[in-house]
Enzyme design. Structure first.
Site, PDB file in Angstrom:
ATOM      1  NE  ARG A  59      31.859 -24.665 -53.053  1.00 35.32           N
ATOM      2  CZ  ARG A  59      31.829 -23.812 -52.037  1.00 35.32           C
ATOM      3  NH1 ARG A  59      30.773 -23.725 -51.255  1.00 35.32           N
ATOM      4  NH2 ARG A  59      32.869 -23.027 -51.776  1.00 35.32           N
ATOM      5  CE1 TYR A 112      19.986 -47.670 -57.132  1.00 31.17           C
ATOM      6  CE2 TYR A 112      20.506 -45.795 -55.737  1.00 31.17           C
ATOM      7  CZ  TYR A 112      20.878 -46.710 -56.699  1.00 31.17           C
ATOM      8  OH  TYR A 112      22.130 -46.652 -57.229  1.00 31.17           O
ATOM      9  CG  ASP A 196      13.595 -41.378 -54.960  1.00 23.94           C
ATOM     10  OD1 ASP A 196      13.233 -41.051 -56.108  1.00 23.94           O
ATOM     11  OD2 ASP A 196      14.677 -41.954 -54.731  1.00 23.94           O
ATOM     12  CE  LYS A 221      18.564 -44.318 -62.335  1.00 21.95           C
ATOM     13  NZ  LYS A 221      19.712 -43.680 -61.734  1.00 21.95           N
TER      14      LYS A 221
HETATM   15  C1  LIG Z   1      14.691 -44.366 -57.162  1.00 20.19           C
HETATM   16  C2  LIG Z   1      16.110 -43.907 -57.167  1.00 20.19           C
HETATM   17  N1  LIG Z   1      16.496 -42.953 -56.300  1.00 20.19           N
HETATM   18  C3  LIG Z   1      17.766 -42.501 -56.267  1.00 20.19           C
HETATM   19  C4  LIG Z   1      18.738 -43.015 -57.102  1.00 20.19           C
HETATM   20  C5  LIG Z   1      20.146 -42.491 -57.026  1.00 20.19           C
HETATM   21  O1  LIG Z   1      20.367 -41.610 -58.076  1.00 20.19           O
HETATM   22  P1  LIG Z   1      21.806 -41.331 -58.748  1.00 20.19           P
HETATM   23  O2  LIG Z   1      22.260 -42.612 -59.360  1.00 20.19           O
HETATM   24  O3  LIG Z   1      21.522 -40.223 -59.724  1.00 20.19           O
HETATM   25  O4  LIG Z   1      22.727 -40.888 -57.646  1.00 20.19           O
HETATM   26  C6  LIG Z   1      18.386 -44.014 -58.037  1.00 20.19           C
HETATM   27  C7  LIG Z   1      19.395 -44.575 -58.936  1.00 20.19           C
HETATM   28  O5  LIG Z   1      19.206 -45.606 -59.555  1.00 20.19           O
HETATM   29  C8  LIG Z   1      17.032 -44.466 -58.064  1.00 20.19           C
HETATM   30  O6  LIG Z   1      16.637 -45.430 -58.921  1.00 20.19           O
END
Ligand SMILES: Cc1ncc(COP(=O)(O)O)c(C=O)c1O
Length: 400
Positions: A59, A112, A196, A221
């Site tokens: 961890r 998102y 992000d 992704k």
């Molecule tokens: C732009 C973006 N940020 C964050 C996330 C969240 O990521 P996770 O699904 O790996 O928790 C996503 C998920 O689709 C995303 O498209």
């Protein structure tokens, strides 16, 4: 009784466990272990007094996980990176680490759906932190105009699902200017800019070089790239990351070593995949833009900020069909593009955000966010571009 002697139950546990490596393996192995063993008490003392907490407990730190952290830091031009069990855990870790009671979090409106929900949850459960939103195109002005300096500014670029590209250099400059103003007035903190960058990946843009403080990715992704793992990563300077790493250790949203192995393996081909995905997506965006059934195409390669800030347009695009019936007919006719609620993999995928990530919003809220019923989001994979084009064109014939 020695480790490998003893009765069957003892031998079953201990025999064969002491593997020495005569040579370095070609890839970082999956260190599938929770704890590491101390040779003796002096070694234990050394382990606990090492601030990296390496070789102690997974961890805190694990070599397979560390490999992907170092890979992302190298790609983002960052001093360091921290891995999480998902993109959401990474965002939650950043908020937990960097927000205090009385702080203002200013976020772009184009986010998102899960991030929207996390901000809503934060607002409801932790009213001591104020959460404000502004359209990404007005975020720099909102940083300057906010009644008090935001502690954190969060932006997603390109955004999910409309591919809005925020000018990061301008936004970073607004955060610095606000910090200078506050420092002159009352010694206040400079707003920290968190980006992000999931859709861009470090191949197409490196937000830290444009002035961001932290860059995060849903490694589920493009970084993983094969739709087989859930992970998150955050990169930045050692100073900015120290509280984020502490939050990761305390909240426990750590990345599993086996998942880390998959992310690391995926990252080795990241550049090749994203280059191919970008080339095919640019071609499909041009074809869709000229199609009679398509009302509008959103693609970073067609956007002035996207073109300036990214080295190519990326593998994501979205476009508008007339209405929900047209979107449903199109999705049902697709053969190669899979109907899938994720993105960034080697396989091409399609989705209607109104039916998935933005389903929970009221129709008026969806309208305000630009999520029309006919909006389709494509994640372009690495298949043959002619095959993908053929699939889109035949599916569009049904989208009357
Ligand atoms: C732009 C973006 N940020 C964050 C996330 C969240 O990521 P996770 O699904 O790996 O928790 C996503 C998920 O689709 C995303 O498209």
């Amino acid at each position: 009784v020695t480790e490998e002697g003893g009765r069957p139950a003892t031998r079953a546990v201990h025999a064969g466990e002491r593997q020495e490596m005569p040579r370095r393996p070609a890839t970082v192995p999956v260190f599938q272990t929770a704890p590491f063993l101390f040779a003796d008490v002096a070694d234990l003392e050394r382990a606990f007094s090492d601030p990296s907490l390496a070789g102690l407990y997974s961890r805190y730190s694990n070599p397979t996980v560390r490999a992907v952290e170092e890979k992302l830091a190298a790609l983002e031009g960052a001093e360091d990176a921290v891995a999480f069990s998902s993109g959401m855990a990474a965002l939650a870790g950043i908020f937990a680490a960097l927000l205090r009671s009385g702080d203002l979090l200013l976020a772009s409106r184009e986010l998102y759906g899960g991030t929207h929900s996390l901000l809503g949850w934060l607002r409801e459960r932790h009213p001591e932190v104020a959460v404000e939103r502004a359209p990404a195109g007005e975020l720099a002005a909102a940083v300057a105009a906010a009644p008090r300096p935001p502690a954190l500014v969060l932006v997603e670029t390109p955004s999910n699902p409309l591919l809005f590209c925020c000018d990061l250099a301008e936004l970073a400059a607004a955060c610095r200017a606000r910090g200078d103003r506050e420092a002159a007035a009352a010694g206040g903190r400079r707003p920290l800019l968190v980006v992000d960058s999931t859709f861009a990946s470090p191949v197409l843009s490196t937000p830290l070089a444009l002035g961001a403080d932290l860059v995060m990715h849903s490694a589920t992704k493009y970084l993983g790239g094969h739709s087989d793992v859930t992970a998150g990563l955050v990169a930045g300077s050692a100073e900015r990351l120290a509280p984020v790493r502490q939050a990761a250790r305390l909240l426990g949203g750590c990345l599993d070593p086996h998942a880390a192995f998959l992310v690391g393996r995926g990252m080795k081909t990241l550049v090749l995949r994203v280059e191919r995905q970008s080339a095919t997506a640019a071609r499909l965006a041009a074809i869709l833009g000229g199609h009679r059934r398509v009302e509008r195409v959103h693609y970073p390669g067609l956007d002035p900020v996207g073109r300036r800030q990214m080295s190519a347009g990326g593998g994501m695009l979205s476009f508008r069909l007339a209405d929900r019936a047209a979107a449903a007919a199109f999705l049902d006719r697709l053969r190669l593009f899979q109907l899938v609620p994720s993105l960034g993999g080697v396989e091409s995928g399609a989705m209607a955000p109104a039916l998935s990530s933005h389903r929970g919003l009221l129709p008026a809220e969806r309208q305000e966010a630009g999520i029309t019923d006919g909006l389709i989001r494509l994640s372009v994979g690495i298949e043959d571009a002619d095959d993908l084009e053929g699939d889109l064109l035949q599916a569009l014939e049904g989208a009357a």
